[in-house]
Design a protein around this motif. Sequence first.
Motif, PDB file in Angstrom:
ATOM      1  N   LEU A  18       0.866  -1.168   0.000  1.00 45.49           N
ATOM      2  CA  LEU A  18       0.000   0.000   0.000  1.00 45.49           C
ATOM      3  C   LEU A  18       0.906   1.220   0.000  1.00 45.49           C
ATOM      4  O   LEU A  18       1.815   1.317   0.835  1.00 45.49           O
ATOM      5  CB  LEU A  18      -0.879  -0.009   1.250  1.00 45.49           C
ATOM      6  N   ILE A  19       0.700   2.133  -0.950  1.00 39.76           N
ATOM      7  CA  ILE A  19       1.539   3.312  -1.066  1.00 39.76           C
ATOM      8  C   ILE A  19       0.647   4.548  -1.094  1.00 39.76           C
ATOM      9  O   ILE A  19      -0.311   4.610  -1.871  1.00 39.76           O
ATOM     10  CB  ILE A  19       2.402   3.277  -2.345  1.00 39.76           C
ATOM     11  N   LYS A  20       0.971   5.499  -0.240  1.00 41.08           N
ATOM     12  CA  LYS A  20       0.276   6.787  -0.261  1.00 41.08           C
ATOM     13  C   LYS A  20       1.219   7.791  -0.884  1.00 41.08           C
ATOM     14  O   LYS A  20       2.393   7.858  -0.513  1.00 41.08           O
ATOM     15  CB  LYS A  20      -0.115   7.225   1.141  1.00 41.08           C
ATOM     16  N   ILE A  21       0.712   8.546  -1.861  1.00 38.29           N
ATOM     17  CA  ILE A  21       1.518   9.562  -2.512  1.00 38.29           C
ATOM     18  C   ILE A  21       0.877  10.933  -2.293  1.00 38.29           C
ATOM     19  O   ILE A  21      -0.236  11.030  -1.765  1.00 38.29           O
ATOM     20  CB  ILE A  21       1.712   9.265  -4.024  1.00 38.29           C
ATOM     21  N   LYS A  22       1.591  11.967  -2.691  1.00 39.31           N
ATOM     22  CA  LYS A  22       1.090  13.332  -2.516  1.00 39.31           C
ATOM     23  C   LYS A  22      -0.291  13.481  -3.142  1.00 39.31           C
ATOM     24  O   LYS A  22      -0.693  12.679  -3.992  1.00 39.31           O
ATOM     25  CB  LYS A  22       2.061  14.333  -3.136  1.00 39.31           C
ATOM     26  N   ASP A  23      -0.998  14.507  -2.740  1.00 37.56           N
ATOM     27  CA  ASP A  23      -2.370  14.785  -3.176  1.00 37.56           C
ATOM     28  C   ASP A  23      -3.350  13.751  -2.636  1.00 37.56           C
ATOM     29  O   ASP A  23      -4.410  13.529  -3.218  1.00 37.56           O
ATOM     30  CB  ASP A  23      -2.489  14.890  -4.699  1.00 37.56           C
ATOM     31  N   ASP A  24      -2.959  13.078  -1.531  1.00 37.58           N
ATOM     32  CA  ASP A  24      -3.830  12.146  -0.813  1.00 37.58           C
ATOM     33  C   ASP A  24      -4.330  11.003  -1.694  1.00 37.58           C
ATOM     34  O   ASP A  24      -5.492  10.614  -1.635  1.00 37.58           O
ATOM     35  CB  ASP A  24      -4.999  12.901  -0.185  1.00 37.58           C
ATOM     36  N   ILE A  25      -3.439  10.457  -2.533  1.00 32.83           N
ATOM     37  CA  ILE A  25      -3.772   9.325  -3.397  1.00 32.83           C
ATOM     38  C   ILE A  25      -3.180   8.066  -2.784  1.00 32.83           C
ATOM     39  O   ILE A  25      -2.003   8.033  -2.425  1.00 32.83           O
ATOM     40  CB  ILE A  25      -3.219   9.547  -4.818  1.00 32.83           C
ATOM     41  N   THR A  26      -4.005   7.035  -2.668  1.00 32.23           N
ATOM     42  CA  THR A  26      -3.562   5.757  -2.109  1.00 32.23           C
ATOM     43  C   THR A  26      -3.635   4.689  -3.194  1.00 32.23           C
ATOM     44  O   THR A  26      -4.666   4.530  -3.858  1.00 32.23           O
ATOM     45  CB  THR A  26      -4.448   5.354  -0.912  1.00 32.23           C
ATOM     46  N   LEU A  27      -2.536   3.959  -3.358  1.00 31.59           N
ATOM     47  CA  LEU A  27      -2.434   2.919  -4.371  1.00 31.59           C
ATOM     48  C   LEU A  27      -2.090   1.588  -3.719  1.00 31.59           C
ATOM     49  O   LEU A  27      -1.324   1.548  -2.766  1.00 31.59           O
ATOM     50  CB  LEU A  27      -1.351   3.272  -5.390  1.00 31.59           C
ATOM     51  N   VAL A  67       6.261   9.977  -2.884  1.00 34.54           N
ATOM     52  CA  VAL A  67       5.857   8.950  -1.920  1.00 34.54           C
ATOM     53  C   VAL A  67       5.801   9.535  -0.502  1.00 34.54           C
ATOM     54  O   VAL A  67       6.745  10.148  -0.037  1.00 34.54           O
ATOM     55  CB  VAL A  67       6.831   7.748  -1.950  1.00 34.54           C
ATOM     56  N   VAL A  68       4.662   9.314   0.168  1.00 29.32           N
ATOM     57  CA  VAL A  68       4.495   9.724   1.558  1.00 29.32           C
ATOM     58  C   VAL A  68       4.805   8.548   2.465  1.00 29.32           C
ATOM     59  O   VAL A  68       5.555   8.682   3.423  1.00 29.32           O
ATOM     60  CB  VAL A  68       3.061  10.241   1.819  1.00 29.32           C
ATOM     61  N   PHE A  69       4.204   7.362   2.174  1.00 26.60           N
ATOM     62  CA  PHE A  69       4.556   6.166   2.935  1.00 26.60           C
ATOM     63  C   PHE A  69       4.312   4.911   2.107  1.00 26.60           C
ATOM     64  O   PHE A  69       3.552   4.926   1.138  1.00 26.60           O
ATOM     65  CB  PHE A  69       3.827   6.084   4.286  1.00 26.60           C
ATOM     66  N   ILE A  70       4.983   3.834   2.505  1.00 29.10           N
ATOM     67  CA  ILE A  70       4.814   2.518   1.898  1.00 29.10           C
ATOM     68  C   ILE A  70       4.596   1.525   3.019  1.00 29.10           C
ATOM     69  O   ILE A  70       5.320   1.533   4.006  1.00 29.10           O
ATOM     70  CB  ILE A  70       6.076   2.087   1.110  1.00 29.10           C
ATOM     71  N   SER A  71       3.596   0.656   2.845  1.00 26.18           N
ATOM     72  CA  SER A  71       3.316  -0.353   3.868  1.00 26.18           C
ATOM     73  C   SER A  71       3.053  -1.689   3.191  1.00 26.18           C
ATOM     74  O   SER A  71       2.217  -1.779   2.291  1.00 26.18           O
ATOM     75  CB  SER A  71       2.092   0.059   4.683  1.00 26.18           C
ATOM     76  N   PRO A  72       3.747  -2.747   3.627  1.00 26.10           N
ATOM     77  CA  PRO A  72       3.423  -4.073   3.105  1.00 26.10           C
ATOM     78  C   PRO A  72       2.051  -4.498   3.631  1.00 26.10           C
ATOM     79  O   PRO A  72       1.680  -4.137   4.746  1.00 26.10           O
ATOM     80  CB  PRO A  72       4.533  -4.967   3.639  1.00 26.10           C
TER      81      PRO A  72
END
Length: 76
Positions: A18-27, A67-72
Amino acid sequence: MSETAHKMLEENIGNIVLIKIKDDITLRGKLRSYDQHLNIVLDDVEEIGEGGASRKLGTVVIRGDTVVFISPITEQ
């Protein structure tokens, strides 16, 4: 990139992250590769919207400075 981040990414190649990037987008997608600048390639990506709605995107390249954060994602 710290040793801890490098180790976490290396251990999760081929796994769903799970990756959150700028502009509050979660992928969410399968981690395919990354580099020293934290540029990331994900396969089978879904954008997770508000309320849990999702949109399939396929293969995505994410620029490391967004990239704001990455979580397995661990399976339960």
